[in-house]
Motif scaffolding. Structure first.
Motif, short mmCIF file in Angstrom:
data_model
loop_
_atom_site.label_atom_id
_atom_site.label_comp_id
_atom_site.label_asym_id
_atom_site.label_seq_id
_atom_site.Cartn_x
_atom_site.Cartn_y
_atom_site.Cartn_z
N UNK A 198 0.82 -1.21 0.00
CA UNK A 198 0.00 0.00 0.00
C UNK A 198 0.85 1.26 0.00
N UNK A 199 2.02 1.20 0.62
CA UNK A 199 2.91 2.37 0.58
C UNK A 199 3.37 2.64 -0.85
N UNK A 200 3.62 1.57 -1.62
CA UNK A 200 3.97 1.74 -3.03
C UNK A 200 2.78 2.32 -3.81
N UNK A 201 1.59 1.82 -3.51
CA UNK A 201 0.40 2.33 -4.20
C UNK A 201 0.14 3.79 -3.86
N UNK A 202 0.41 4.18 -2.59
CA UNK A 202 0.22 5.56 -2.18
C UNK A 202 1.16 6.48 -2.96
N UNK A 203 2.41 6.08 -3.08
CA UNK A 203 3.36 6.89 -3.84
C UNK A 203 3.05 6.89 -5.33
N UNK A 204 2.46 5.81 -5.82
CA UNK A 204 2.01 5.80 -7.21
C UNK A 204 0.91 6.84 -7.42
N UNK A 205 0.01 6.97 -6.42
CA UNK A 205 -1.01 8.01 -6.49
C UNK A 205 -0.39 9.39 -6.51
N UNK A 206 0.67 9.60 -5.68
CA UNK A 206 1.38 10.88 -5.68
C UNK A 206 2.01 11.15 -7.04
N UNK A 207 2.56 10.09 -7.67
CA UNK A 207 3.16 10.26 -9.00
C UNK A 207 2.11 10.66 -10.03
N UNK A 208 0.93 10.07 -9.94
CA UNK A 208 -0.15 10.46 -10.86
C UNK A 208 -0.55 11.92 -10.64
N UNK A 209 -0.56 12.35 -9.38
CA UNK A 209 -0.85 13.75 -9.09
C UNK A 209 0.20 14.66 -9.72
N UNK A 210 1.47 14.25 -9.59
CA UNK A 210 2.56 15.05 -10.17
C UNK A 210 2.44 15.12 -11.68
N UNK A 211 2.12 13.99 -12.32
CA UNK A 211 1.98 13.97 -13.78
C UNK A 211 0.85 14.88 -14.24
#
Length: 408
Positions: A198-211
């Motif tokens: 889930x920590x990886x998924x959370x950071x993936x969500x942050x990456x989508x926000x950045x994109x």
């Protein structure tokens, strides 16, 4: 069942990898400030997991205290990154308050009264608070919509909070053998692996926000003039189309100013193109001081600018034109030595029902008024009388100056 050292090593490697990804994002996009918080969050979490591994070679509880504080601080940094992303003030005071209270509470139940369930409870609450604050921001619509990456990050945050709550209940009731940091049961191993995922998924969500943020920045840059920083012709036509459509629905007019710098070609020929560019930049700075919130100044090409005035009449458009003229004249009077005075001619037109959803009709009307201002001696403005309607493809009879265009 995975061993305790293996699980801690998975934690360290996972957060180190995430930290390296965010560090590369910072290097590629140094102006994206939230990435700095998320980079720090990942590396501090990795350091906390590494410190926790020292507990296996010592009976001292201090490594667990340091590791717990690092994990809490990592989540606070992640929450501050969310605040920074949405333009909110970063809550350092709240972070230090959470850190201080949680470290004090865990210290009491480590060194004064040894109680693992109490430590797990305090640790869980301190970890959940930053996530709850972040979820509120993530699910709040911004500019009329919720960022898809933010929605994913919010869902993952809620799942992590649910796992934290389960861990706290299990620690208090000894479900599945209880929860400690050195003797993982099979249930606890599964929970830890879920938190890693889930920590990886959370950071993936942050990456989508950045994109999404960077994509919006690129789209905004495509609507700006490189030299002056105001809107370009594409932005102007897009805004005019929106205003025409809005006026058709509401039957509320808006005004358009077409502005041309007088004698700009002679400025380029006499002083050079660098001086001409400086004149364009100086004019935009002066004109923007006379506009209202919501007005759009755009460079349509060369030495020609347009100003879109939403919800405005021809009379209000003339008032703005007069203000722009006055600031240019006042600036010209103060020119000394090699300073180049700037003079402008302005044409003003108003949207009417005959204009419809066709911005080119309104631009043509304002151009007619601009031509009249030029013919009338320059350094002035003129307004356009919208009757009769401008209809492309239909020849209109010649109009007298008095009936079609009125000089102001």
């Amino acid at each position: 069942m995975l061993s305790v050292p293996t699980l801690w090593m998975v934690f360290v490697i996972n957060f180190l990898a995430l930290g390296l990804i965010w560090a590369y994002v910072i290097r590629s996009y140094p102006s994206f400030d939230p990435a700095r918080f998320w980079t720090g969050s990942s590396f501090i979490a990795a350091a906390g997991a590494a410190v926790a591994m020292l507990r296996m070679v010592t009976d001292d509880l201090l490594p667990l205290l340091v590791a717990g504080a690092a994990m809490i601080f990592a989540l606070c940094l992640a929450a501050m990154g969310i605040q920074k992303f949405f333009g909110h003030k970063v809550a350092w005071r709240a972070t230090w308050l959470i850190m201080g209270l949680s470290v004090a509470g865990m210290s009491v139940f480590m060194f004064v009264y040894d109680s693992a369930p109490a430590r797990v409870t305090i640790f869980t609450i301190a970890q959940a608070l930053p996530l709850l604050l972040g979820v509120k921001l993530l699910l709040t619509p911004h500019q009329g919509r919720v960022n898809p990456g933010a929605r994913l990050a919010a869902i993952v945050s809620l799942l992590i909070i649910a796992i934290y709550a389960f861990r706290m209940v299990a620690g208090l009731t000894s479900i599945g053998g209880g929860f400690t940091y050195m003797k993982f049961s099979q249930l606890q191993s599964v929970v830890i692996l879920m938190l890693v995922f889930l920590s990886m998924a959370l950071n993936f969500g942050f990456l989508l926000m950045a994109m999404d943020h960077l994509r919006n920045e690129v789209a905004d840059l495509a609507l700006l003039d490189d030299l002056t920083g105001v809107g370009n012709r594409r932005h102007l036509l897009q805004r005019l189309s929106e205003e025409c459509a809005r006026s058709e629905r509401s039957n509320q007019s808006f005004a358009l100013l077409v502005i041309d710098l007088d004698g700009f070609k002679s400025i380029n020929d006499t002083f050079g193109h660098a001086a001409g560019d400086a004149c364009l930049q100086h004019f935009t700075l002066m004109a923007q001081t006379r506009l209202r919130p919501g007005d759009l100044l755009a460079r349509s090409g060369g030495d020609e600018f347009c100003i879109v005035l939403p919800s405005s009449t021809l009379r209000e458009g003339a008032m703005i034109a007069r203000r722009v003229l006055e600031v240019c004249r006042a600036d010209a009077e103060q020119c000394i030595g090699k300073d180049i005075p700037i003079a402008v001619s302005i044409g003003v037109a108003q949207w009417t029902r005959e204009t419809g959803a066709f911005p080119d009709r309104l631009i043509a009307a304002a151009d007619h008024a601009l031509y009249d201002a030029k013919k009338g001696g320059r350094n002035c403005f003129a307004t356009f009388d919208p009757a009769p309607p401008l209809v492309p493809g239909i020849e209109t009879p010649a109009l007298s100056d008095l009936s079609a265009r009125k000089r102001a």
